[in-house]
Design an enzyme around this catalytic site. Sequence first.
Site, mmCIF file in Angstrom:
data_model
loop_
_atom_site.group_PDB
_atom_site.id
_atom_site.type_symbol
_atom_site.label_atom_id
_atom_site.label_comp_id
_atom_site.label_asym_id
_atom_site.label_seq_id
_atom_site.Cartn_x
_atom_site.Cartn_y
_atom_site.Cartn_z
ATOM 1 C CB SER A 74 -4.589 -4.727 1.421
ATOM 2 O OG SER A 74 -4.867 -5.032 0.091
ATOM 3 C CE1 TYR A 117 -9.438 -1.537 2.063
ATOM 4 C CE2 TYR A 117 -8.227 -2.444 0.207
ATOM 5 C CZ TYR A 117 -8.660 -2.534 1.508
ATOM 6 O OH TYR A 117 -8.274 -3.603 2.287
ATOM 7 C CE LYS A 169 -6.831 -1.750 4.782
ATOM 8 N NZ LYS A 169 -7.211 -1.884 6.199
HETATM 9 P P1 NAD Z 1 -15.285 -6.722 6.961
HETATM 10 O O1 NAD Z 1 -15.962 -5.560 6.314
HETATM 11 O O2 NAD Z 1 -15.983 -8.024 6.963
HETATM 12 O O3 NAD Z 1 -14.909 -6.351 8.473
HETATM 13 C C1 NAD Z 1 -14.539 -5.050 8.866
HETATM 14 C C2 NAD Z 1 -15.379 -4.708 10.083
HETATM 15 O O4 NAD Z 1 -15.014 -3.398 10.552
HETATM 16 C C3 NAD Z 1 -16.869 -4.701 9.791
HETATM 17 O O5 NAD Z 1 -17.518 -5.598 10.669
HETATM 18 C C4 NAD Z 1 -17.286 -3.240 10.028
HETATM 19 O O6 NAD Z 1 -18.594 -3.169 10.573
HETATM 20 C C5 NAD Z 1 -16.216 -2.745 10.968
HETATM 21 N N1 NAD Z 1 -15.953 -1.298 10.891
HETATM 22 C C6 NAD Z 1 -15.665 -0.572 9.785
HETATM 23 N N2 NAD Z 1 -15.463 0.712 10.123
HETATM 24 C C7 NAD Z 1 -15.632 0.807 11.476
HETATM 25 C C8 NAD Z 1 -15.556 1.883 12.412
HETATM 26 N N3 NAD Z 1 -15.303 3.133 12.033
HETATM 27 N N4 NAD Z 1 -15.762 1.603 13.724
HETATM 28 C C9 NAD Z 1 -16.025 0.330 14.133
HETATM 29 N N5 NAD Z 1 -16.122 -0.714 13.293
HETATM 30 C C10 NAD Z 1 -15.926 -0.472 11.970
HETATM 31 O O7 NAD Z 1 -13.838 -6.849 6.284
HETATM 32 P P2 NAD Z 1 -12.781 -8.036 6.378
HETATM 33 O O8 NAD Z 1 -12.767 -8.730 5.077
HETATM 34 O O9 NAD Z 1 -12.973 -8.798 7.634
HETATM 35 O O10 NAD Z 1 -11.441 -7.180 6.462
HETATM 36 C C11 NAD Z 1 -10.814 -6.892 7.689
HETATM 37 C C12 NAD Z 1 -9.617 -6.020 7.419
HETATM 38 O O11 NAD Z 1 -8.744 -6.674 6.506
HETATM 39 C C13 NAD Z 1 -9.945 -4.672 6.793
HETATM 40 O O12 NAD Z 1 -9.057 -3.716 7.335
HETATM 41 C C14 NAD Z 1 -9.648 -4.891 5.330
HETATM 42 O O13 NAD Z 1 -9.316 -3.685 4.680
HETATM 43 C C15 NAD Z 1 -8.462 -5.826 5.406
HETATM 44 N N6 NAD Z 1 -8.275 -6.660 4.211
HETATM 45 C C16 NAD Z 1 -9.307 -7.440 3.761
HETATM 46 C C17 NAD Z 1 -9.135 -8.215 2.629
HETATM 47 C C18 NAD Z 1 -10.269 -9.035 2.068
HETATM 48 O O14 NAD Z 1 -10.237 -9.368 0.877
HETATM 49 N N7 NAD Z 1 -11.278 -9.409 2.870
HETATM 50 C C19 NAD Z 1 -7.898 -8.226 1.973
HETATM 51 C C20 NAD Z 1 -6.862 -7.441 2.467
HETATM 52 C C21 NAD Z 1 -7.065 -6.650 3.596
HETATM 53 C C1 WQD Z 2 -9.647 -11.774 -7.972
HETATM 54 C C2 WQD Z 2 -9.513 -12.140 -9.425
HETATM 55 C C3 WQD Z 2 -10.560 -10.574 -10.918
HETATM 56 C C4 WQD Z 2 -14.671 -11.398 -9.768
HETATM 57 C C5 WQD Z 2 -9.262 -7.211 -4.026
HETATM 58 C C6 WQD Z 2 -8.628 -5.959 -3.484
HETATM 59 C C7 WQD Z 2 -7.504 -6.329 -2.560
HETATM 60 C C8 WQD Z 2 -7.992 -7.280 -1.499
HETATM 61 C C9 WQD Z 2 -8.637 -8.469 -2.091
HETATM 62 C C10 WQD Z 2 -8.736 -5.879 0.294
HETATM 63 C C11 WQD Z 2 -9.200 -10.929 -10.303
HETATM 64 C C12 WQD Z 2 -11.203 -11.931 -11.004
HETATM 65 C C13 WQD Z 2 -13.296 -11.439 -9.838
HETATM 66 C C14 WQD Z 2 -15.435 -11.834 -10.881
HETATM 67 C C15 WQD Z 2 -13.392 -12.338 -12.038
HETATM 68 N N1 WQD Z 2 -8.955 -6.676 -0.654
HETATM 69 N N2 WQD Z 2 -12.669 -11.888 -10.950
HETATM 70 N N3 WQD Z 2 -14.754 -12.298 -11.973
HETATM 71 O O1 WQD Z 2 -9.165 -7.639 -7.112
HETATM 72 O O2 WQD Z 2 -7.455 -9.417 -6.534
HETATM 73 O O3 WQD Z 2 -8.294 -7.922 -4.774
HETATM 74 O O4 WQD Z 2 -9.684 -8.036 -2.958
HETATM 75 O O5 WQD Z 2 -7.692 -5.451 0.669
HETATM 76 O O6 WQD Z 2 -7.061 -5.147 -2.008
HETATM 77 O O7 WQD Z 2 -8.126 -5.194 -4.557
HETATM 78 O O8 WQD Z 2 -9.802 -9.635 -5.682
HETATM 79 O O9 WQD Z 2 -11.586 -11.293 -5.619
HETATM 80 O O10 WQD Z 2 -12.046 -9.049 -6.711
HETATM 81 O O11 WQD Z 2 -10.533 -10.667 -7.848
HETATM 82 O O12 WQD Z 2 -12.831 -12.751 -13.058
HETATM 83 O O13 WQD Z 2 -16.673 -11.803 -10.915
HETATM 84 O O14 WQD Z 2 -10.767 -12.644 -9.875
HETATM 85 O O15 WQD Z 2 -10.438 -9.985 -12.181
HETATM 86 O O16 WQD Z 2 -8.343 -11.343 -11.301
HETATM 87 P P1 WQD Z 2 -8.648 -8.604 -6.154
HETATM 88 P P2 WQD Z 2 -11.093 -10.142 -6.416
#
Ligand code: NAD
Ligand code: WQD
Length: 337
Positions: A126, A151, A155
């Site tokens: 991330s 979190y 990562k």
């Molecule tokens: P998500 O929560 O939709 O999917 C993650 C899945 O992993 C879920 O279906 C959950 O049930 C499963 N899971 C969690 N722990 C588990 C375990 N111990 N055993 C088996 N299954 C398990 O999340 P996502 O948005 O699809 O994210 C996928 C990956 O990408 C994650 O590693 C997340 O940290 C990373 N990521 C997501 C974002 C985002 O904004 N969505 C941004 C950056 C990184």
């Molecule tokens: C985006 C922008 C908020 C909601 C997070 C995690 C990052 C990654 C993605 C997993 C920011 C603004 C949001 C609202 C707002 N996830 N906002 N009103 O914080 O950039 O990133 O999700 O890895 O690790 O930190 O994403 O979508 O929450 O926010 O103004 O109701 O929108 O302040 O500027 P963020 P976000």
Amino acid sequence: MSKILVTGGCGYIGSHTLVDLIDNGFDVISIDNLINSSADILEGVKAITGKTVQNYPVDLCDKAATQAVFRAHPDIAGVIHFAALKYVGESVEKPLLYFRNNLDSLLNVLECMVEFGVKNIIFSSSCSVYGNATELPVTESTPFQTAESPYARTKQMGEQILEDVCFQEKGLNAVILRYFNPGGAHESTLIGEAATAATNLVPVITETAAGKRASMTVFGADYPTRDGSCVRDYIHVMDLANAHTKAVQYLLADHQEKNCEVYNLGIGEGVTVLEAIYAFEAVSGVKLNYEIGPRRAGDVVAIYANNNLATSRLGWHAKRGITDIMRTAWAWQQKRK
Ligand code: NAD
Ligand code: WQD
């Protein structure tokens, strides 16, 4: 047809990646304990691709159960490890849960890969690993700053674990993908972001427009940015999914020097919160009920990616922008009403 084990295959990014992998000729299986998802999403994957994906509802923190899946599939060519808990706020409240789940699951996957001779792993990282980045756009060598949440720390630690394990286990290759801000849904609207009580900007916007929330707040409009709101790099989930397919193809190609490589996955452009709202209003024709509120604790002012490495080495290009994200996220939201 190479077989890829997708952990977290019922989640948001995992399910879209299953579609892109199948579209590109891969055989896939999933491990997902459904803690934050439902296996129903695989019906959508089937409707799009015509393929039934087998999901093992196994907790990856359960080593024996994880080993059993690897044992049942001696032909796994690579693992895409999505499974993790991902809510920043929850991780502040429950750090032990996040460290236990996100680190134990990764360690078990890696131990199984070594035990069963699986050579290739792609890890979901991330942009939060950069913390308050010291330079923009961030490149893969921009130094990590202090993680803003447990979190984000899971990562940073996951990346360090992979680096050390790949250094020692010479046959093991890793691609670490640092996602910026994913959004949007598959064009078919048969799959999308299914989580409820989302706090991310894109679902908050679509849920507000759909009337599921009375209004929404822009967290701060007094930042030193072009309109005062925070800047992020929003990437369409299908572009993100395709980067995983490209990374798998890269890892499976014999001629590459690999081991442990890191790639930023953003589109390389910053979009402000207000610009994201205007993009939504323009594409949906809906006037959004929002107010400007105070800053949210822990938010970085601005972050966006330099994605040159993913382009040049993986041959990946983002084809979509904020308008496509809003259009598909809105179509998905309306379908779920
Ligand atoms: P998500 O929560 O939709 O999917 C993650 C899945 O992993 C879920 O279906 C959950 O049930 C499963 N899971 C969690 N722990 C588990 C375990 N111990 N055993 C088996 N299954 C398990 O999340 P996502 O948005 O699809 O994210 C996928 C990956 O990408 C994650 O590693 C997340 O940290 C990373 N990521 C997501 C974002 C985002 O904004 N969505 C941004 C950056 C990184
Ligand atoms: C985006 C922008 C908020 C909601 C997070 C995690 C990052 C990654 C993605 C997993 C920011 C603004 C949001 C609202 C707002 N996830 N906002 N009103 O914080 O950039 O990133 O999700 O890895 O690790 O930190 O994403 O979508 O929450 O926010 O103004 O109701 O929108 O302040 O500027 P963020 P976000």
